[in-house]
Design a protein around this motif. Structure first.
Motif, PDB file in Angstrom:
ATOM      1  N   PRO A  31      35.198   6.039 -28.095  1.00 53.34           N
ATOM      2  CA  PRO A  31      35.037   5.360 -26.792  1.00 53.34           C
ATOM      3  C   PRO A  31      33.574   5.158 -26.404  1.00 53.34           C
ATOM      4  N   GLN A  32      32.713   6.116 -26.723  1.00 51.22           N
ATOM      5  CA  GLN A  32      31.309   5.980 -26.368  1.00 51.22           C
ATOM      6  C   GLN A  32      30.589   5.010 -27.305  1.00 51.22           C
ATOM      7  N   GLY A  33      31.088   4.859 -28.514  1.00 52.34           N
ATOM      8  CA  GLY A  33      30.455   3.976 -29.486  1.00 52.34           C
ATOM      9  C   GLY A  33      30.665   2.508 -29.195  1.00 52.34           C
ATOM     10  N   CYS A  34      31.595   2.183 -28.308  1.00 53.25           N
ATOM     11  CA  CYS A  34      31.874   0.777 -27.996  1.00 53.25           C
ATOM     12  C   CYS A  34      30.791   0.142 -27.144  1.00 53.25           C
ATOM     13  N   THR A  35      29.887   0.934 -26.596  1.00 52.94           N
ATOM     14  CA  THR A  35      28.834   0.376 -25.754  1.00 52.94           C
ATOM     15  C   THR A  35      27.655  -0.144 -26.560  1.00 52.94           C
ATOM     16  N   SER A  36      27.540   0.230 -27.808  1.00 51.09           N
ATOM     17  CA  SER A  36      26.440  -0.225 -28.647  1.00 51.09           C
ATOM     18  C   SER A  36      26.780  -1.571 -29.270  1.00 51.09           C
ATOM     19  N   THR A  37      25.825  -2.494 -29.244  1.00 53.33           N
ATOM     20  CA  THR A  37      26.070  -3.819 -29.821  1.00 53.33           C
ATOM     21  C   THR A  37      26.056  -3.789 -31.344  1.00 53.33           C
ATOM     22  N   ASN A  38      25.706  -2.667 -31.939  1.00 53.42           N
ATOM     23  CA  ASN A  38      25.721  -2.546 -33.399  1.00 53.42           C
ATOM     24  C   ASN A  38      27.101  -2.215 -33.943  1.00 53.42           C
ATOM     25  N   SER A  39      28.032  -1.822 -33.077  1.00 51.88           N
ATOM     26  CA  SER A  39      29.333  -1.372 -33.562  1.00 51.88           C
ATOM     27  C   SER A  39      30.337  -2.513 -33.621  1.00 51.88           C
ATOM     28  N   LEU A  40      31.269  -2.394 -34.521  1.00 50.60           N
ATOM     29  CA  LEU A  40      32.350  -3.367 -34.645  1.00 50.60           C
ATOM     30  C   LEU A  40      33.263  -3.317 -33.435  1.00 50.60           C
ATOM     31  N   CYS A  41      33.391  -2.145 -32.842  1.00 45.76           N
ATOM     32  CA  CYS A  41      34.255  -1.961 -31.673  1.00 45.76           C
ATOM     33  C   CYS A  41      33.806  -2.823 -30.504  1.00 45.76           C
ATOM     34  N   PHE A  42      32.506  -2.945 -30.301  1.00 45.32           N
ATOM     35  CA  PHE A  42      31.966  -3.744 -29.201  1.00 45.32           C
ATOM     36  C   PHE A  42      32.404  -5.195 -29.336  1.00 45.32           C
ATOM     37  N   TYR A  43      32.297  -5.748 -30.517  1.00 41.49           N
ATOM     38  CA  TYR A  43      32.655  -7.144 -30.723  1.00 41.49           C
ATOM     39  C   TYR A  43      34.163  -7.360 -30.755  1.00 41.49           C
ATOM     40  N   SER A  44      34.924  -6.359 -31.173  1.00 43.96           N
ATOM     41  CA  SER A  44      36.373  -6.509 -31.147  1.00 43.96           C
ATOM     42  C   SER A  44      36.890  -6.473 -29.713  1.00 43.96           C
ATOM     43  N   LEU A  45      36.140  -5.898 -28.790  1.00 45.20           N
ATOM     44  CA  LEU A  45      36.498  -5.962 -27.373  1.00 45.20           C
ATOM     45  C   LEU A  45      35.921  -7.205 -26.702  1.00 45.20           C
ATOM     46  N   LEU A  46      34.770  -7.664 -27.157  1.00 43.21           N
ATOM     47  CA  LEU A  46      34.102  -8.791 -26.533  1.00 43.21           C
ATOM     48  C   LEU A  46      34.756 -10.122 -26.880  1.00 43.21           C
ATOM     49  N   LEU A  47      35.217 -10.278 -28.088  1.00 43.47           N
ATOM     50  CA  LEU A  47      35.756 -11.557 -28.546  1.00 43.47           C
ATOM     51  C   LEU A  47      36.989 -12.012 -27.774  1.00 43.47           C
ATOM     52  N   PRO A  48      38.004 -11.168 -27.536  1.00 46.75           N
ATOM     53  CA  PRO A  48      39.159 -11.659 -26.778  1.00 46.75           C
ATOM     54  C   PRO A  48      38.832 -12.015 -25.337  1.00 46.75           C
ATOM     55  N   VAL A  49      37.751 -11.482 -24.797  1.00 43.71           N
ATOM     56  CA  VAL A  49      37.364 -11.806 -23.429  1.00 43.71           C
ATOM     57  C   VAL A  49      36.548 -13.094 -23.401  1.00 43.71           C
ATOM     58  N   THR A  50      35.691 -13.283 -24.370  1.00 47.30           N
ATOM     59  CA  THR A  50      34.773 -14.418 -24.379  1.00 47.30           C
ATOM     60  C   THR A  50      35.480 -15.746 -24.616  1.00 47.30           C
ATOM     61  N   ILE A  51      36.421 -15.789 -25.519  1.00 46.38           N
ATOM     62  CA  ILE A  51      37.062 -17.052 -25.890  1.00 46.38           C
ATOM     63  C   ILE A  51      37.849 -17.665 -24.728  1.00 46.38           C
ATOM     64  N   PRO A  52      38.714 -16.934 -24.008  1.00 51.24           N
ATOM     65  CA  PRO A  52      39.400 -17.569 -22.873  1.00 51.24           C
ATOM     66  C   PRO A  52      38.446 -18.013 -21.763  1.00 51.24           C
ATOM     67  N   VAL A  53      37.387 -17.248 -21.538  1.00 47.84           N
ATOM     68  CA  VAL A  53      36.411 -17.636 -20.519  1.00 47.84           C
ATOM     69  C   VAL A  53      35.717 -18.923 -20.934  1.00 47.84           C
ATOM     70  N   TYR A  54      35.357 -19.038 -22.195  1.00 47.16           N
ATOM     71  CA  TYR A  54      34.723 -20.264 -22.691  1.00 47.16           C
ATOM     72  C   TYR A  54      35.666 -21.454 -22.551  1.00 47.16           C
ATOM     73  N   VAL A  55      36.917 -21.274 -22.929  1.00 49.32           N
ATOM     74  CA  VAL A  55      37.895 -22.372 -22.833  1.00 49.32           C
ATOM     75  C   VAL A  55      38.091 -22.765 -21.378  1.00 49.32           C
ATOM     76  N   PHE A  56      38.190 -21.782 -20.477  1.00 50.77           N
ATOM     77  CA  PHE A  56      38.373 -22.088 -19.062  1.00 50.77           C
ATOM     78  C   PHE A  56      37.212 -22.920 -18.535  1.00 50.77           C
ATOM     79  N   PHE A  57      35.984 -22.503 -18.782  1.00 50.57           N
ATOM     80  CA  PHE A  57      34.841 -23.231 -18.243  1.00 50.57           C
ATOM     81  C   PHE A  57      34.637 -24.569 -18.928  1.00 50.57           C
ATOM     82  N   HIS A  58      35.005 -24.671 -20.194  1.00 47.44           N
ATOM     83  CA  HIS A  58      34.944 -25.965 -20.883  1.00 47.44           C
ATOM     84  C   HIS A  58      35.927 -26.942 -20.237  1.00 47.44           C
TER      85      HIS A  58
END
Length: 71
Positions: A31-58
């Motif tokens: 859980p603490q490792g997800c805050t670092s941008t070097n970890s795979l966990c950070f991007y696996s949490l960021l990607l599902p959030v980023t794509i719908p937001v991008y589609v909405f604003f597009h």
């Protein structure tokens, strides 16, 4: 050739979830490792959030352009 949008809508969260489970099983400080941008966990949490937001604003921008043109 790119997959269709419904395929990507299902595939991206599943791949992110697989990355999240992989991070949980491999990383000792999960859980603490997800805050670092070097970890795979950070991007696996960021990607599902980023794509719908991008589609909405597009789509919001496209709708604004359509409304501006027709008025």
């Amino acid at each position: 050739m790119l997959p269709s949008l419904p395929t990507l809508t299902v595939l991206v969260p599943l791949l992110s979830l697989a990355g999240l489970f992989y991070s949980a099983s491999v990383d000792d400080t999960f859980p603490q490792g997800c805050t670092s941008t070097n970890s795979l966990c950070f991007y696996s949490l960021l990607l599902p959030v980023t794509i719908p937001v991008y589609v909405f604003f597009h789509l919001w921008t496209w709708m604004g352009i359509k409304l501006f043109r027709h008025n």
